[in-house]
Write a protein that holds these residues in place. Sequence first.
Motif, short mmCIF file in Angstrom:
data_model
loop_
_atom_site.label_atom_id
_atom_site.label_comp_id
_atom_site.label_asym_id
_atom_site.label_seq_id
_atom_site.Cartn_x
_atom_site.Cartn_y
_atom_site.Cartn_z
N TYR A 7 0.67 -1.12 -0.05
CA TYR A 7 -0.06 0.01 -0.04
C TYR A 7 1.06 1.00 -0.08
CZ TYR A 7 0.83 -0.25 5.10
OH TYR A 7 1.59 -0.42 6.54
N HIS B 113 3.18 0.93 -9.61
CA HIS B 113 1.45 1.37 -9.04
C HIS B 113 1.43 2.18 -7.80
CE1 HIS B 113 -2.84 -0.22 -8.62
NE2 HIS B 113 -2.50 0.04 -7.36
N HIS C 85 -0.14 6.18 -6.96
CA HIS C 85 -0.84 6.84 -5.96
C HIS C 85 -0.45 7.98 -5.08
CE1 HIS C 85 -3.90 3.60 -6.29
NE2 HIS C 85 -3.16 2.48 -5.83
N TYR D 197 -12.20 3.15 -7.28
CA TYR D 197 -11.95 2.25 -8.45
C TYR D 197 -11.24 2.83 -9.53
CZ TYR D 197 -12.84 -0.61 -12.57
OH TYR D 197 -12.36 -1.22 -13.73
N GLU E 234 -7.52 3.40 -8.78
CA GLU E 234 -6.91 1.99 -8.96
C GLU E 234 -6.58 1.78 -10.42
OE1 GLU E 234 -5.23 0.37 -6.71
OE2 GLU E 234 -6.38 1.34 -5.07
N ASP F 172 -3.12 1.51 -12.32
CA ASP F 172 -2.65 0.62 -13.13
C ASP F 172 -2.10 0.97 -14.42
OD1 ASP F 172 -3.74 -1.37 -11.49
OD2 ASP F 172 -5.61 -1.47 -12.31
N ILE G 4 -2.65 -1.94 -3.89
CA ILE G 4 -2.66 -2.35 -5.37
C ILE G 4 -3.72 -3.17 -5.58
CG2 ILE G 4 -1.33 -4.37 -4.92
CD1 ILE G 4 0.02 -4.08 -7.58
N GLY H 61 -6.86 -2.89 -4.54
CA GLY H 61 -8.42 -2.23 -4.95
C GLY H 61 -9.34 -2.76 -4.05
N ARG I 32 -10.45 -4.47 -13.53
CA ARG I 32 -9.28 -3.79 -13.67
C ARG I 32 -8.48 -4.87 -14.64
NH1 ARG I 32 -6.87 -3.17 -8.00
NH2 ARG I 32 -5.02 -2.76 -9.00
#
Length: 314
Positions: free
Chosen positions: A138, A168, A172, A203, A206, A210, A250, A252, A266
Amino acid sequence: MRIAVYVPLLLSLLAPLGGRPLSERCEPRLATWLLTASSLALGAASMISLGLLAVTGLIRVPQLADLGHWSSRSARGADPAQLSIALVAGLLLGGTVIAAARMLWRRTRTLASAAVDAACMPARDGLVVVEDEAPDAYALPGLPGRVVVSTGMLRTLDEPEHDILLAHERAHLSAHHYAFVALAQLGASANPLLRPLASAVTYTIERWADENAATATGDRARVARTVGKAALAAHRTPSRIRTAGAALGILGRRGPLATAGPVPRRVAALLVPPLRRHPALTTATAAVLTAATLATAEAAHDLHLLLQTVGAWR
């Protein structure tokens, strides 16, 4: 008051219907901006509409009308809104103000706690590896933020997948996704009808991360496998519970959309060419926000005229 004051409330009923199409058909970065703006703007417009309706009830109370030098008797005759509607609007406004204040306080405390935790974590290039058999990863917001990965997750993924994981999570942090989530949830706390929009934001951030990982590594299929592999590993071995809202992972699994299968969606999105900006959805969202803004301004103008009228009749 005229129909304009009810328009933001009506749009709040209809706007969530566009949350899923925006999250599925529009480029994730743009979708996140549109969904967040919609939740925040419609939440604010709804509160203003409730406030305007509540004022029409307050000026009918003689003691309160005297404070503003208005005529309560004239207000009862000049305003078409029923007193019961004004009273209900006042009660709803009080509830939404309390809910929004509580959410803002909790979110502020959570982010402050995350920032303190991040500052106390020894990191190498912003990466913190924790000894934990549970596969977990995270992003922890802070100044600077940290990417936290468990040893269990590192053992689950191979070396190229480590790079995807880090890309990823760093996406964030660099895009400040926690701010989008907080603002969308603030709008939803002001108007519970907007919760689907806030859920959609959890969503799309994420999906945004991605796509950043896919761009950084140049292999969409491998990113899809990594997302699925990490999700399966975490499903078999539940990770330890973290402070709600403090991390963006990652997997979600941080919002209500988990029950709708965000991970398979995803993965499917990564196995096809990247989405582009959707002009029709963008235009429709802009039209909704413009209509809410204009209707709120018109309703405020109506109240201004009403107050002038009841003041002149005093």
